[in-house]
Design a protein around this motif. Structure first.
Motif, PDB file in Angstrom:
ATOM      1  N   GLU A  56       5.914 -44.590  35.154  1.00 58.17           N
ATOM      2  CA  GLU A  56       5.705 -44.986  33.772  1.00 58.17           C
ATOM      3  C   GLU A  56       4.667 -44.122  33.075  1.00 58.17           C
ATOM      4  OE1 GLU A  56       5.159 -49.144  31.263  1.00 58.17           O
ATOM      5  OE2 GLU A  56       4.499 -49.020  33.346  1.00 58.17           O
ATOM      6  N   SER A  57       3.738 -43.555  33.844  1.00 55.54           N
ATOM      7  CA  SER A  57       2.684 -42.737  33.253  1.00 55.54           C
ATOM      8  C   SER A  57       2.202 -41.714  34.274  1.00 55.54           C
ATOM      9  CB  SER A  57       1.514 -43.612  32.777  1.00 55.54           C
ATOM     10  OG  SER A  57       0.966 -44.341  33.873  1.00 55.54           O
ATOM     11  N   TYR A 118      12.270 -35.882  22.416  1.00 57.86           N
ATOM     12  CA  TYR A 118      11.070 -35.281  22.998  1.00 57.86           C
ATOM     13  C   TYR A 118      11.086 -33.755  22.953  1.00 57.86           C
ATOM     14  CZ  TYR A 118       9.064 -39.616  24.799  1.00 57.86           C
ATOM     15  OH  TYR A 118       8.470 -40.847  24.902  1.00 57.86           O
ATOM     16  N   ILE A 129       8.930 -37.752  28.903  1.00 57.01           N
ATOM     17  CA  ILE A 129       9.815 -38.923  28.957  1.00 57.01           C
ATOM     18  C   ILE A 129       9.458 -39.733  30.206  1.00 57.01           C
ATOM     19  CG2 ILE A 129      12.191 -39.720  29.072  1.00 57.01           C
ATOM     20  CD1 ILE A 129      13.018 -37.006  27.896  1.00 57.01           C
ATOM     21  N   SER A 130       9.150 -41.005  30.022  1.00 54.37           N
ATOM     22  CA  SER A 130       8.746 -41.832  31.158  1.00 54.37           C
ATOM     23  C   SER A 130       9.865 -42.778  31.569  1.00 54.37           C
ATOM     24  CB  SER A 130       7.486 -42.638  30.807  1.00 54.37           C
ATOM     25  OG  SER A 130       7.715 -43.465  29.686  1.00 54.37           O
ATOM     26  N   PRO A 132      11.845 -45.921  31.853  1.00 55.11           N
ATOM     27  CA  PRO A 132      11.854 -47.091  30.963  1.00 55.11           C
ATOM     28  C   PRO A 132      11.898 -48.432  31.687  1.00 55.11           C
ATOM     29  CG  PRO A 132      14.052 -46.177  31.079  1.00 55.11           C
ATOM     30  CD  PRO A 132      13.169 -45.266  31.902  1.00 55.11           C
ATOM     31  N   ASN A 392      11.020 -51.511  24.503  1.00 54.20           N
ATOM     32  CA  ASN A 392      10.325 -50.463  25.251  1.00 54.20           C
ATOM     33  C   ASN A 392      10.660 -49.089  24.692  1.00 54.20           C
ATOM     34  OD1 ASN A 392       8.773 -49.624  27.799  1.00 54.20           O
ATOM     35  ND2 ASN A 392      10.690 -48.518  28.042  1.00 54.20           N
ATOM     36  N   GLN A 396       8.218 -45.986  23.502  1.00 56.65           N
ATOM     37  CA  GLN A 396       8.325 -44.609  23.973  1.00 56.65           C
ATOM     38  C   GLN A 396       8.481 -43.629  22.819  1.00 56.65           C
ATOM     39  OE1 GLN A 396      11.600 -45.130  26.927  1.00 56.65           O
ATOM     40  NE2 GLN A 396      10.140 -44.336  28.408  1.00 56.65           N
TER      41      GLN A 396
END
Length: 440
Positions: A56-57, A118, A129-130, A132, A392, A396
């Motif tokens: 996620e990060s 992105y 891009i993380s 989701p 979500n 993003q």
């Protein structure tokens, strides 16, 4: 004596079912729009080179990777064109093959869309891009519980507009229970204080549900109006009680411990989805179990058969000895437990301290998920997950400037309206939904 011979409609040349025609039109429109957007993505982007994260990060163990978005874009273009052609010729597959093709097109369109969003970033900071799934699970957890509460109530013939009120009351009492247990009940282990808040949330949800059942079933108040009143009542009451907590007592009544994550060995190591689904809090695992439990109760037990019968034809149920209002009471109170747990997420499950109107109207989104899921617990849960995914996605996309901020905030709600109106279409609720029963 002559006998009339009926000719089946399906055998009449050139006759098609209206539902089949509507299905074809929807598929053609959706795939045509998707194909057009894919072309626009390519024409408005200089380079499809982006970075992405499996987590996620960013962290010491999760680092950005490079991705050439041209490959998934080409595959998405080909599959979408194929799907459009099949739909135009009325040859689009049904059942599992059709679902599989739709899912593939949807996933590849999502990847292409994110690559477009992105790509071509300017400035020193380059957003990646993380994954989701973690954010979707967090946002969808209370929505799934609220949607299940709505399904149980409406299957029994009681419209539950008050889910938002149950969320607010559940969040408030969960915070109070957890805070009080930690500050004043030393015999409760520290690790169990947050779980004690779940008990408070369930109790609060049941209290609002009891008011709903009392006025709807005993006094036969209009259930839609009653639900709106209960939401306003819960909002006003929780706001008032929050204001009555002195500053020097906030640690005792509004400083809850949050639920800790519990990792399931083996499952949590599954690539991409494992950590997001199986390194979660107790409340998330309860949500998983609740979907299976409600589906089992409604479709595999005698009680579930009675619930569905009083929601469809209460007079017939009464003639075979079923106590209609008693069954409705049970269903509404069970829905209160589920919605109260959903409300507890907003305090002990995520932010901690309670704030006024902390659920921010998500109870009404849970109600929309009930309709979108056609009053089926699994369908309603999937609809709630869809909305969580869109919320979500809004977060993003906020990291980049491809889409105007005002439009970003509307994306989840627009997607929900389009999904309900365009894909769900006309649906039939339980026949006696919202209709009071008076024993003759």
């Amino acid at each position: 004596m002559s006998t009339a011979t009926a000719v089946p409609t399906a055998e009449v040349e050139g006759v098609r079912d209206r539902a089949d025609v509507r299905r074809q039109i929807k598929l053609v429109v959706v795939f045509a729009i998707a194909l057009l957007l894919l072309v626009v993505f390519r024409l408005t982007t200089d380079s499809f080179q982006v970075t992405y994260l499996l987590g996620e990060s960013r962290s010491a163990t999760v680092k950005p990777r490079e991705l050439d978005g041209t490959v998934p874009w080409v595959i998405a273009l080909v599959l979408t064109a194929l799907a459009l052609g099949l739909a135009a010729l009325n040859r689009y597959p049904r059942k599992a093959p059709g679902v599989l093709l739709s899912v593939l097109v949807g996933l590849l369109f999502y990847v292409s869309f994110m690559v477009w969003a992105y790509a071509d970033q300017s400035g020193s900071f380059q957003a990646a891009i993380s994954n989701p799934i973690p954010g979707t699970v967090r946002i969808a957890t209370p929505l799934v519980l609220g949607a299940l509460a709505g399904v149980v109530c409406e299957r029994a013939g009681v419209i539950n507009i008050a889910i938002e009120g149950q969320f607010l009351s559940g969040a408030f009492l969960a915070s109070v229970f957890s805070s009080f247990a930690y500050a004043s009940l030393p015999f409760i282990p520290v690790g169990a204080c947050a779980a004690f808040g779940l008990l408070g949330g369930a109790i609060a949800g049941v209290l609002i549900a009891a008011l709903l059942a009392l006025f709807a079933l005993r006094y036969q108040v209009n259930q839609v109006v009653l639900g709106v009143v209960l939401v306003a009542f819960a909002s006003g009451l929780t706001g008032f009680l929050l204001g009555q907590i002195p500053d020097d007592q906030k640690s005792t009544f509004n400083n809850p411990l949050r639920l800790e994550q519990i990792e399931i060995p083996g499952l949590s190591s599954i690539p991409i989805v494992g950590d997001a689904l199986f390194n979660q809090t107790l409340l998330v695992y309860l949500t998983y179990a609740a979907v299976a439990l409600v589906a089992f109760l409604l479709y595999q037990t005698r009680w579930g058969l009675r619930v569905r019968s009083v929601g469809e034809h209460p007079s017939a149920a009464d003639t075979v000895g079923i106590r209609v209002n008693a069954v409705r009471w049970q269903a509404v109170l069970l829905g209160g437990v589920l919605a109260g747990l959903g409300g507890a997420y907003y305090t002990v499950g995520s932010t901690g301290a309670f704030d006024k109107d902390v659920s921010a109207g998500t109870g009404f989104i849970a109600l929309a998920a009930v309709i979108m899921g056609r009053w089926n617990p699994v369908g309603a849960a999937l609809a709630a997950v869809f909305f969580g995914f869109m919320r979500n996605l809004e977060t993003q996309l906020g990291l980049v400037d491809r889409i105007p901020g005002d439009l970003l905030g509307a994306i989840p709600y627009l997607a929900t309206v389009i999904a309900v109106a365009g894909f769900v279409g006309r649906v039939r609720p339980p026949a006696a939904d919202g209709v009071p029963f008076v024993k003759s």
